[in-house]
Write an enzyme that holds these catalytic residues in place. Structure first.
Site, mmCIF file in Angstrom:
data_model
loop_
_atom_site.group_PDB
_atom_site.id
_atom_site.type_symbol
_atom_site.label_atom_id
_atom_site.label_comp_id
_atom_site.label_asym_id
_atom_site.label_seq_id
_atom_site.Cartn_x
_atom_site.Cartn_y
_atom_site.Cartn_z
ATOM 1 N N TYR A 1 0.595 -15.482 -4.580
ATOM 2 C CA TYR A 1 1.012 -14.122 -4.262
ATOM 3 C C TYR A 1 0.450 -13.674 -2.920
ATOM 4 C CZ TYR A 1 2.018 -9.158 -4.807
ATOM 5 O OH TYR A 1 2.486 -7.877 -4.611
ATOM 6 N N SER B 1 2.191 -6.321 0.755
ATOM 7 C CA SER B 1 1.103 -5.930 -0.142
ATOM 8 C C SER B 1 -0.213 -6.029 0.598
ATOM 9 C CB SER B 1 1.069 -6.840 -1.374
ATOM 10 O OG SER B 1 -0.093 -6.572 -2.164
#
Length: 276
Positions: free
Chosen positions: A163, A150
């Site tokens: 995350y 990501s």
């Protein structure tokens, strides 16, 4: 990567193994490859959702096999990989897509457990996904291992400690794995999605620039894998942003994020994070 060129000696279509296939990017990738003539091995905790998806898109069961597994449990996902090898053979492509995302607050004891679960799924789960296929692909001298990272892994974002940290680890892990596979004929590709319209981003309370549909992401991802890209940010506009993020001095980065809304914590939403 032409399916006809990759067809097995038995005349079967080429095989792709995808985790996190019960929603979002995983389902979009599965449909993209199916429409290109591939055979699917799909993995998720929720078999029922995958069965519903197959019915919705009229997926031929002869070209799609489902495996139930919890990626956060290494024995579970390794068993699914081994079952794929035994029942379908060695895939041409393995996509470690399964992932979860929640905001966190380090001051909250419960969020330490949330962070542990995110790393177990997003990082250790990726390595466990690849594990059954590494040696057979080396022996064959070909194959692709694809890790979904990501842009959030490029720099830390407020409230995203778990995350962002997990996706930074994914980026470094895939880079290390690529070095391990050097000279083996096995390709390692790291894909860094920007903002993709999936259940994972549905609860975000901040702007989502250059938002892509999961279907468009999957189309571009398949092309990047077929080209043999080592690393690719999708969409390309977020690649420019990621490049700026990497070089921006810490003081300017901190200032830019001073008023950014935080990602909701698990206890704020009351629901598990979406699959990446």
């Amino acid at each position: 990567m032409n399916p006809a060129a990759l067809a097995t000696t038995a005349g079967q279509p080429p095989l792709v193994f995808i985790t996190g296939a019960s929603s979002g990017i995983g389902q979009a990738l599965a449909l993209q490859y199916y429409q290109q003539g591939w055979q699917l091995a799909l993995v998720a905790r929720r078999i029922g959702q995958m069965q519903d998806w197959m019915a919705q898109h009229a997926i031929d069961p002869a070209r799609c096999q489902l495996f139930a597994a919890d990626v956060s449990q290494p024995d579970s996902i390794i068993a699914a990989g081994q079952a794929c090898l035994q029942q379908l053979g060695l895939p041409q492509i393995v996509i470690a897509n399964a992932g979860i995302s929640h905001g966190m607050d380090t001051a909250e004891r419960a969020d330490i457990a949330v962070m542990q679960q995110i790393f177990a799924t997003n990082v250790t789960g990726m390595a466990a996904t690849f594990h059954p296929f590494v040696m057979p692909m080396r022996q064959r001298g070909s194959g692709s291992l694809v890790g979904i990272a990501s842009v959030a892994g490029v720099r830390g974002l407020p409230g995203h400690g778990a995350y962002s940290g997990s996706k930074a680890a994914v980026i470094a892990y895939c880079e290390s794995l690529r070095g391990d596979m050097r000279g083996s004929g096995v390709q390692v590709t790291t894909l860094l999605p920007g903002y993709i319209a999936t259940p994972m981003t549905a609860g975000d309370r901040f702007s989502l620039p250059f938002l892509l549909s999961a279907q468009e992401f999957a189309r571009r991802a398949r092309q990047a894998i077929a080209r043999g890209d080592r690393s690719r940010v999708i969409p390309w506009q977020m690649g420019l942003v990621a490049g700026l993020m990497r070089v921006l001095p810490d003081a300017l980065w901190d200032r830019a994020l001073a008023d950014r809304p935080r990602k909701p914590r698990l206890t704020d939403t009351g629901t598990p994070g979406g699959q990446a």
